[in-house]
Design an enzyme around this catalytic site. Sequence first.
Site, PDB file in Angstrom:
ATOM      1  N   HIS A 158       5.264  -7.460  -0.211  1.00  0.00           N
ATOM      2  CA  HIS A 158       4.978  -8.747  -0.830  1.00  0.00           C
ATOM      3  C   HIS A 158       5.626  -8.839  -2.210  1.00  0.00           C
ATOM      4  O   HIS A 158       5.989  -7.820  -2.807  1.00  0.00           O
ATOM      5  CB  HIS A 158       3.465  -8.942  -0.934  1.00  0.00           C
ATOM      6  CG  HIS A 158       2.780  -8.996   0.400  1.00  0.00           C
ATOM      7  ND1 HIS A 158       2.218 -10.151   0.911  1.00  0.00           N
ATOM      8  CD2 HIS A 158       2.574  -8.041   1.346  1.00  0.00           C
ATOM      9  CE1 HIS A 158       1.696  -9.901   2.100  1.00  0.00           C
ATOM     10  NE2 HIS A 158       1.892  -8.626   2.381  1.00  0.00           N
ATOM     11  N   ASP A 216       0.874  -1.172   0.000  1.00  0.00           N
ATOM     12  CA  ASP A 216       0.000   0.000   0.000  1.00  0.00           C
ATOM     13  C   ASP A 216       0.913   1.225   0.000  1.00  0.00           C
ATOM     14  O   ASP A 216       1.918   1.250   0.710  1.00  0.00           O
ATOM     15  CB  ASP A 216      -0.862   0.042   1.250  1.00  0.00           C
ATOM     16  CG  ASP A 216      -1.995  -0.955   1.233  1.00  0.00           C
ATOM     17  OD1 ASP A 216      -2.177  -1.644   0.218  1.00  0.00           O
ATOM     18  OD2 ASP A 216      -2.700  -1.063   2.263  1.00  0.00           O
ATOM     19  N   SER A 270       8.707   2.886   4.801  1.00  0.00           N
ATOM     20  CA  SER A 270       9.523   3.829   4.118  1.00  0.00           C
ATOM     21  C   SER A 270       9.221   3.780   2.629  1.00  0.00           C
ATOM     22  O   SER A 270       8.128   4.105   2.248  1.00  0.00           O
ATOM     23  CB  SER A 270      10.992   3.578   4.430  1.00  0.00           C
ATOM     24  OG  SER A 270      11.804   4.302   3.605  1.00  0.00           O
TER      25      SER A 270
END
Length: 317
Positions: A172, A116, A284
Site C-alpha cells: 500500500h 506487514d 519478498s
Amino acid sequence: MRSVTGAQAGTAAGMHRSHESPELPTLRWRAALSLLKRLPQGALSRGFGRLADAPIPARMRPAVLGAFARAVGADVAEAELPLEAYPTLNRFFTRRLAAGARTWPSDPSVVASPVDGAVGQLGTVREGRLIQAKGRLYEVAQLLEDEAAAARYEGGSFITLYLSPKDYHRIHAPVGGEIREARHVPGWLLPVNAPSVAHTQDLFARNERLMCHVDGPMGRVAVVAVGAYNVGRISAAFDRAWNAPPGENAWVTNRRGLRSAARTYDPPVRVNRGDEVMTFHLGSTVVLVFEPGRVELLPSLVVDQPVRLGMSIGTAR
C-alpha cells in the site's frame, strides 16, 4: 536526520565503511546460493507459479490451505474470506485482509508502513549508496535503474522491509500523492532471506523489481518491490493495464522476453495513503527511499523489528 540506531550496530558512518566485513551465512547456504545462481531462476519460479495456480478442490481447501497457513504461521482469522473461498494457493497468498484488521494514522504528517513484515536495514543515503546488510552496500542508481532519479535521494532516508511467507502480501502507499513515473526491471530471482541478503552483493539491485515514485507533500518517495525466488510475480494496482495475462490473477514481472520498461503518467495517478499499489505473488522485500530533509524515520525502529500495515514508521520533517 537520524540514520541508524545504536541497536543497529553503530552510526551510519560506521555502517557505510566499505572495509567492514560481511557476516557470511553457513557454508551450506553459500553453496546453495552459488548453485541457484547457475540455475534458470525465472523458469524454475514460473514452474512453481504454475503449481501455486493449480486449482484445489473445494472440499480440500480448508485442509490444504490450513496446513500451509500453520506451516508458515499465517493468521487465517485476518483473511477477508474463509479458506474454502480461495481456489488456489496463490489466491490465498494474495488474500486481502478482513475489514478493520489494520488501521491507519489520522495524522497526515505520518509515514505508514506499506506492508506487514520486518525491518531489514534503515538509514541515510550516503554517496549514492544504501545498506543491504553488514558490510554490503549497493547503489540507489542501480536499484532504480535511473541516475537522475537516484540523485534526488542523496542524503535522504531509506528503509527496507522484508515480508515472510506468513505475511499479508499486498503493498500500500506509505504516503499520499501522485504517481508520475514507474519502472519494471527484469533480473535475478534469488532468495531475499537473511543468508542471501548477507551473502549476495547488490542483491536488491539485481533481483527483478517493480517500482513507482509517489510525489506529494513529503516530497518524492520511491516504493520499490523486489522479487524473489519461487514465482517472482509482482502486479501493479496503480496500472492494471500493465498486468498480464488479463484477469484478476495477472502480473507485470517474471514473464519470458521482458526488457526494462519505464512508464510515465499524464495525468498522474492519484493515490491516497493506504491505497493498494502493488501485490507480491509469493515474495519478498520492499525498499522505501525518501528525499533529503523530508522524512525522519522513527528513532525506535531497529533491525528485525516486526511492522504491520499502517503502523507509523516516520514523520514529515
